[in-house]
Design a protein around this motif. Structure first.
Motif, short mmCIF file in Angstrom:
data_model
loop_
_atom_site.label_atom_id
_atom_site.label_comp_id
_atom_site.label_asym_id
_atom_site.label_seq_id
_atom_site.Cartn_x
_atom_site.Cartn_y
_atom_site.Cartn_z
N ASP A 26 0.82 -1.21 0.00
CA ASP A 26 0.00 0.00 0.00
C ASP A 26 0.86 1.27 0.00
OD1 ASP A 26 -1.20 -2.31 1.11
OD2 ASP A 26 -2.89 -1.14 1.80
N THR A 27 0.29 2.35 -0.49
CA THR A 27 0.95 3.65 -0.47
C THR A 27 1.08 4.15 0.96
OG1 THR A 27 0.04 4.19 -2.64
CG2 THR A 27 0.83 6.03 -1.29
N ILE A 28 2.24 4.67 1.31
CA ILE A 28 2.47 5.21 2.66
C ILE A 28 1.65 6.48 2.85
CG2 ILE A 28 4.19 6.29 4.16
CD1 ILE A 28 6.23 4.30 3.06
N THR A 29 1.02 6.60 4.00
CA THR A 29 0.22 7.77 4.33
C THR A 29 1.10 9.02 4.38
OG1 THR A 29 -1.26 6.39 5.66
CG2 THR A 29 -1.30 8.77 6.10
N PRO A 30 0.66 10.14 3.80
CA PRO A 30 1.47 11.37 3.88
C PRO A 30 1.77 11.75 5.33
CG PRO A 30 -0.28 11.64 2.27
CD PRO A 30 -0.54 10.33 2.98
N ARG A 31 2.97 12.21 5.56
CA ARG A 31 3.41 12.55 6.92
C ARG A 31 2.48 13.58 7.56
NH1 ARG A 31 9.26 13.97 9.42
NH2 ARG A 31 8.50 15.01 11.28
N GLU A 32 2.06 14.57 6.80
CA GLU A 32 1.20 15.60 7.36
C GLU A 32 -0.07 15.00 7.96
OE1 GLU A 32 -1.50 19.35 5.84
OE2 GLU A 32 0.43 19.01 4.85
N ASP A 33 -0.66 14.03 7.26
CA ASP A 33 -1.87 13.39 7.78
C ASP A 33 -1.56 12.60 9.05
OD1 ASP A 33 -3.10 14.41 5.55
OD2 ASP A 33 -3.25 12.51 4.49
N ALA A 34 -0.46 11.85 9.03
CA ALA A 34 -0.13 10.98 10.15
C ALA A 34 0.25 11.74 11.41
CB ALA A 34 1.01 10.03 9.76
N THR A 35 0.67 13.00 11.27
CA THR A 35 1.11 13.76 12.44
C THR A 35 0.12 14.83 12.86
OG1 THR A 35 2.40 15.24 11.02
CG2 THR A 35 3.56 13.37 11.98
N THR A 36 -1.03 14.91 12.19
CA THR A 36 -2.05 15.89 12.59
C THR A 36 -3.42 15.26 12.81
OG1 THR A 36 -2.57 16.44 10.27
CG2 THR A 36 -0.90 17.78 11.37
N TYR A 37 -3.51 13.95 12.69
CA TYR A 37 -4.79 13.24 12.88
C TYR A 37 -4.50 12.06 13.78
CZ TYR A 37 -9.44 11.49 11.52
OH TYR A 37 -10.75 11.08 11.51
N ASN A 38 -4.64 12.28 15.09
CA ASN A 38 -4.16 11.30 16.06
C ASN A 38 -5.14 11.11 17.21
OD1 ASN A 38 -1.55 13.29 15.38
ND2 ASN A 38 -1.21 11.12 14.98
N ASN A 39 -5.11 9.91 17.78
CA ASN A 39 -5.76 9.64 19.06
C ASN A 39 -4.69 9.65 20.15
OD1 ASN A 39 -8.39 9.28 18.15
ND2 ASN A 39 -8.10 7.10 17.74
N TYR A 40 -4.77 10.61 21.05
CA TYR A 40 -3.86 10.65 22.19
C TYR A 40 -4.54 11.52 23.22
CZ TYR A 40 0.78 10.42 24.44
OH TYR A 40 1.83 10.16 25.30
N TYR A 41 -5.43 10.91 24.00
CA TYR A 41 -6.38 11.66 24.82
C TYR A 41 -5.72 12.42 25.96
CZ TYR A 41 -10.34 9.56 22.39
OH TYR A 41 -11.26 9.19 21.45
N GLU A 42 -4.48 12.10 26.29
CA GLU A 42 -3.77 12.89 27.28
C GLU A 42 -3.59 14.34 26.82
OE1 GLU A 42 -2.39 8.67 28.19
OE2 GLU A 42 -3.15 9.81 26.49
N PHE A 43 -3.75 14.57 25.52
CA PHE A 43 -3.62 15.92 24.97
C PHE A 43 -4.93 16.43 24.39
CE2 PHE A 43 0.66 14.02 24.55
CZ PHE A 43 1.33 14.87 25.43
N GLY A 44 -6.02 15.71 24.55
CA GLY A 44 -7.31 16.15 24.04
C GLY A 44 -8.02 15.06 23.27
N VAL A 45 -9.34 15.17 23.17
CA VAL A 45 -10.15 14.09 22.61
C VAL A 45 -10.37 14.22 21.11
CG1 VAL A 45 -11.35 13.74 24.80
CG2 VAL A 45 -12.34 15.29 23.10
N ASN A 46 -10.06 15.36 20.52
CA ASN A 46 -10.25 15.53 19.10
C ASN A 46 -8.96 15.20 18.35
OD1 ASN A 46 -13.03 16.53 19.05
ND2 ASN A 46 -12.18 18.28 20.17
N LYS A 47 -9.11 14.83 17.08
CA LYS A 47 -7.98 14.30 16.33
C LYS A 47 -6.85 15.32 16.15
CE LYS A 47 -10.16 10.45 15.59
NZ LYS A 47 -10.36 9.66 16.80
N GLY A 48 -7.16 16.60 16.11
CA GLY A 48 -6.13 17.61 15.95
C GLY A 48 -5.50 18.06 17.26
#
Length: 314
Positions: free
Chosen positions: A58-80
């Motif tokens: 598969d094509t690798i996901t663009p870095r911008e997408d992978a580093t701005t659309y995340n689940n990490y609730y210690e920093f907030g519940v929304n993807k950004g």
């Protein structure tokens, strides 16, 4: 850092918002990436890793997408939120404690691990329970290589992980979305499987804060929440560990959490997934594809679950 004002929904009702693009967002995200990349010399250095045979077509996901659309609730519940609000998080220096049912408990420095462990770049599919997926080039080493150092006892059956809890640096923990610190667990044979990776980098550089700096787990045949970030401790035990999302909503998030298109989430289908980075924007966009059992890694891992009911043992 901008004021942190995320919503406080029940954990089972959280849904992504459309990512907005503005100057403040990218300044914060760039700051998080910069902090994660700082080594002892203070320079953003490429990780010295060999190319691995573990890859996908598969094509690798663009870095911008992978580093701005995340689940990490210690920093907030929304993807950004993780990119926007993780700029104060300090991933170095960092130590991991490995203890429990072992002969030689240790505390190890992450920078030392990066310098001494056999690093590989592996391209893995990464599938989240909300039915979206990425293809990411992780840099890391097999978890088993680290765990063998402590000589686990024969009576150990599971490995429990805990994320750091730093209220001054993790604004999301001020809200009772989950019981903090974040915790996860694997059966010992899952932890020792050669696909299970301790990742220290992505796209050839050290992990950004929002992606789990300085070290995280990657278990590619399971839903993403099993791949615990910013690991502070690993404990061997003979009892199945408590895990954060199972504690919060046991009917929705099981201990095993293997990717399984036949076992739907109670509120949505898992039969297909949205592939980020394939057009159409973040919110509802992107090409869809059928979900593969074990996220496409069935040939390697299905034998771990022989005889199990994967609907009941979800």
């Amino acid at each position: 850092m901008p004021a942190f004002k995320p919503p406080v929904p029940a954990c089972s009702e959280i849904t992504p918002k459309q990512l907005y693009v503005n100057r403040r967002h990218f300044i914060a995200g760039a700051g998080a990436i910069g902090l994660a990349g700082l080594g002892a010399s203070g320079a953003l250095a490429a990780l010295n890793a060999k190319k691995s045979g573990y890859t996908v077509a598969d094509t690798i996901t663009p870095r911008e997408d992978a580093t701005t659309y995340n689940n990490y609730y210690e920093f907030g519940v929304n993807k950004g939120d993780p990119a926007q609000y993780s700029g104060d998080f300090k991933p170095l220096p960092w130590k991991i404690r490995i203890d429990g049912m072992v002969t030689k408990p240790i505390e190890v420095d992450v920078e030392e691990l990066i310098a001494t462990m056999p690093l590989e770049e592996r391209v893995y599919r990464f599938r989240c329970v909300e039915a979206w997926s990425m293809v990411l080039p992780w840099t890391g080493f097999m978890l088993s290589d680290l765990l063998k150092k402590v000589e686990p006892l024969g009576s150990a059956k599971y490995v429990a992980f805990r994320t750091a809890l730093r209220p001054d640096e993790m604004p999301g923990v001020s809200y009772p979305v989950l019981e903090w610190p974040y915790r996860e667990g694997l059966r010992l044979d899952e932890a020792m499987h050669p696909l299970t990776l301790m990742a220290v980098g992505i796209y050839g550089e050290k992990l950004p804060n929002q992606n789990g700096a300085p070290i995280r787990l990657v278990v590619p045949w399971k839903y993403g929440f099993k791949s615990v970030k910013s690991i502070e401790s690993i404990t061997f035990t003979d009892k199945q560990p408590e895990t954060s999302w199972n504690m919060a909503a046991s009917s929705e998030y099981g201990f095993y959490s293997n990717v399984n298109p036949e076992r739907d989430h109670p509120r949505w289908s898992q039969a297909s997934e949205r592939v980020l980075g394939t057009g159409g924007g973040f919110f509802g966009g992107g090409a869809r594809r059928d979900t593969e059992k074990f996220n496409g890694y069935g040939e390697q891992v299905a034998s771990l679950y022989a005889g199990m009911d994967l609907i009941a043992d979800y």
